[in-house]
Write an enzyme that holds these catalytic residues in place. Structure first.
Site, short mmCIF file in Angstrom:
data_model
loop_
_atom_site.label_atom_id
_atom_site.label_comp_id
_atom_site.label_asym_id
_atom_site.label_seq_id
_atom_site.Cartn_x
_atom_site.Cartn_y
_atom_site.Cartn_z
N SER A 136 0.86 -1.18 0.00
CA SER A 136 0.00 0.00 0.00
C SER A 136 0.90 1.23 0.00
O SER A 136 1.70 1.42 0.91
CB SER A 136 -0.89 -0.02 1.25
OG SER A 136 -1.61 1.19 1.36
N LYS A 162 -1.29 -0.96 -4.29
CA LYS A 162 -2.47 -0.20 -3.84
C LYS A 162 -2.09 1.27 -3.75
O LYS A 162 -1.09 1.61 -3.13
CB LYS A 162 -2.94 -0.74 -2.49
CG LYS A 162 -4.01 0.08 -1.80
CD LYS A 162 -4.63 -0.73 -0.68
CE LYS A 162 -4.71 0.04 0.61
NZ LYS A 162 -5.26 -0.77 1.71
N LYS A 164 -3.32 5.10 -2.69
CA LYS A 164 -4.28 5.90 -1.93
C LYS A 164 -4.78 7.02 -2.83
O LYS A 164 -3.98 7.67 -3.52
CB LYS A 164 -3.60 6.49 -0.69
CG LYS A 164 -3.20 5.44 0.34
CD LYS A 164 -4.42 4.87 1.04
CE LYS A 164 -4.02 4.01 2.24
NZ LYS A 164 -5.20 3.43 2.90
N ASP A 189 -7.47 2.93 -2.89
CA ASP A 189 -8.12 2.99 -1.58
C ASP A 189 -8.41 4.45 -1.24
O ASP A 189 -7.50 5.27 -1.14
CB ASP A 189 -7.18 2.38 -0.51
CG ASP A 189 -7.83 2.31 0.87
OD1 ASP A 189 -9.01 2.72 1.01
OD2 ASP A 189 -7.15 1.84 1.82
N GLU A 214 -11.28 0.41 -2.86
CA GLU A 214 -11.49 0.14 -1.44
C GLU A 214 -12.13 1.34 -0.76
O GLU A 214 -11.67 2.47 -0.92
CB GLU A 214 -10.11 -0.18 -0.82
CG GLU A 214 -10.15 -0.63 0.61
CD GLU A 214 -8.75 -0.99 1.12
OE1 GLU A 214 -7.83 -1.20 0.31
OE2 GLU A 214 -8.58 -1.03 2.35
N ASP A 239 -13.55 -1.87 3.74
CA ASP A 239 -12.54 -1.90 4.80
C ASP A 239 -13.22 -1.36 6.07
O ASP A 239 -13.79 -2.13 6.86
CB ASP A 239 -11.33 -1.04 4.36
CG ASP A 239 -10.24 -0.88 5.42
OD1 ASP A 239 -10.44 -1.32 6.56
OD2 ASP A 239 -9.19 -0.28 5.13
N LYS A 263 -9.25 -7.02 8.53
CA LYS A 263 -8.22 -6.56 9.46
C LYS A 263 -8.57 -7.11 10.83
O LYS A 263 -9.69 -6.87 11.33
CB LYS A 263 -8.16 -5.03 9.52
CG LYS A 263 -7.58 -4.38 8.28
CD LYS A 263 -7.48 -2.86 8.43
CE LYS A 263 -6.96 -2.24 7.14
NZ LYS A 263 -7.04 -0.75 7.17
N GLY A 291 -3.76 -3.99 6.26
CA GLY A 291 -2.65 -3.63 7.16
C GLY A 291 -2.95 -2.35 7.90
O GLY A 291 -3.75 -1.53 7.45
O1 OSB Z 1 -7.03 1.87 4.78
O2 OSB Z 1 -5.86 0.13 4.60
C1 OSB Z 1 -6.00 1.26 5.04
C2 OSB Z 1 -2.81 2.43 6.75
C3 OSB Z 1 -3.33 3.13 7.82
C4 OSB Z 1 -4.70 3.23 7.94
C5 OSB Z 1 -5.54 2.63 7.01
C6 OSB Z 1 -5.02 1.91 5.95
C7 OSB Z 1 -3.62 1.84 5.81
C8 OSB Z 1 -2.96 1.20 4.69
C9 OSB Z 1 -1.56 0.70 4.94
O3 OSB Z 1 -3.42 1.13 3.59
C10 OSB Z 1 -1.43 -0.77 5.00
C11 OSB Z 1 -0.09 -1.19 5.55
O4 OSB Z 1 0.91 -1.08 4.85
O5 OSB Z 1 -0.05 -1.64 6.71
MG MG Z 2 -8.23 0.72 3.52
#
Ligand code: OSB
Ligand code: MG
Length: 368
Positions: A136, A162, A164, A189, A214, A239, A263, A291
């Site tokens: 991500s 992924k 953002k 995401d 996402e 999520d 998660k 994550g």
């Molecule tokens: O939305 O998945 C998410 C990190 C912090 C808060 C929310 C998210 C995330 C990530 C990072 O996308 C995932 C990772 O590398 O742990």
């Molecule tokens: Mg997410």
């Protein structure tokens, strides 16, 4: 198992690179690490994935400390518990606060698997010997930089990328990335940055052959997501909206998504995560493991969970060195060719690095 002692530590670990999402930027990861000791002296570790700010969901490190100290720890101290599956039931009288509950439950799984001489993956019924992982990538602020980090991640072997997104950092971004990386499995995401009024943006994103989008809409919504899903081809992955198996059942019945991000912390623990996995498998809904910028302890739990059969899409469990100069487990989590080997050792398969834990500890308190 009877728990005799729980130590809560507040850890602060500097991220190698700031991580930016639609809701804000993380420079450090601050979180609670639990060290739980049972009457035989077996020690288990659990990680709360709550951040120091309530940007992702409402829980924070401090709300977790309050829940643990005033409610959850007193409920488990000196109580006879046979199996970690009992814990969510035990905590049923306490509403939500899933990340706080999950931190204790994770430590229980650690103790339970040590005492029953099996790996966590084996105890959960995981059969995979290695898991496929994605990465991500935070918002970089310039398209050139974003192309650069995507390129590096692909060269490191990650199986899907992924990105953002947020309003104003979406269509053009994906268009350029698709041009540069026509065949790379990619997804976006939004962390709840949009509403149904933005439907045209999602129709345009449909052109870029994304694996999924996402959590485009509100963090507690499954109704509007169902409306959106009917109008776009790209599968929606939920999520934030998923906090329990019940949420999953309703989301699937409504047609709010085609994929679920599981998660452990968000759903209240490994047992609930496994139930969700099993349910989705039965319904033909693919899942993957999300994550929360976890330290090695939470990362080890994610790896064991991902060894279950319906984790058919690469998760966000990247290698330790992607996040930290030094992780708090030995060995650290290593990604090779986009895979992590599922440890077969007893317990979580990684040892806590007590020196590193000490180094990152801001405060701690013991309860007995
Ligand atoms: O939305 O998945 C998410 C990190 C912090 C808060 C929310 C998210 C995330 C990530 C990072 O996308 C995932 C990772 O590398 O742990
Ligand atoms: Mg997410």
């Amino acid at each position: 198992m009877k728990i005799k002692e729980v130590t809560i530590r507040h850890l602060k670990m500097k991220l190698k690179n700031p991580f930016s999402t639609s809701f804000g930027t993380f420079v450090n990861k601050e979180f609670l690490l639990l060290e739980v000791t049972d009457e035989q002296g077996t020690i288990g570790f659990g990680e709360s994935v709550a951040f120091d700010t309530p940007w992702y969901t409402e829980e924070t490190l401090k709300t977790n400390w309050h829940m643990l100290e005033d409610f959850l720890i007193p409920m488990i101290l000196n109580k006879e518990i046979q199996h970690p599956d009992e814990i969510l039931e035990l905590f049923k009288g306490i509403r939500k606060n899933n990340m706080a509950k999950s931190a204790i439950e994770g430590a229980f799984w650690d103790i339970f698997t040590q005492q029953t001489n099996q790996s966590l993956a084996h105890a959960l019924g995981g059969k995979k010997e290695k898991i496929e992982v994605g990465i991500s990538l935070g918002i970089q602020g310039s398209i050139e930089k974003q192309i650069d980090v995507v390129d590096k991640a692909i060269k490191s072997g990650y199986k899907r990328i992924k990105l953002k997104i947020k309003p104003g950092w979406d269509i053009e971004l994906m268009r350029v990335l698709r041009e540069h990386f026509p065949d790379t499995p990619m997804m976006a995401d939004a962390n709840s940055a949009y509403t149904l009024e933005d439907i045209d943006i999602f129709k345009q994103l449909d052109e870029f052959n994304l694996m999924m989008i996402e959590q485009p809409l509100a963090s507690d919504d499954i109704i509007d997501h169902a409306v959106l899903q009917k109008q776009i081809k790209t599968p929606i992955c939920l999520d934030e909206s998923i906090q329990s198996l019940e949420d999953v059942r309703k989301a699937i019945e409504l047609g709010s998504c085609g994929v679920i991000n599981i998660k452990i912390g968000r759903v209240g623990g490994i047992s609930e995560a496994k139930r969700i996995h099993d349910y989705c498998e039965e319904k033909g809904i693919p899942v993957w493991c999300g994550g929360m910028l976890e330290s090695g302890i939470g990362r080890a739990h994610n790896i064991a969970l991902t060894s279950l059969s319906n984790f058919v899409m690469p998760g966000d469990t990247a290698g330790s060195s992607h996040y930290w100069e030094q992780d708090i487990i030995k060995p650290e989590v290593i990604v090779e060719d986009g895979y992590i080997l599922v440890p077969q050792e007893i317990g979580i398969g990684f040892k806590p690095n007590l020196e590193a834990i000490e180094k990152y500890t801001v405060t701690s308190k013991t309860y007995k």
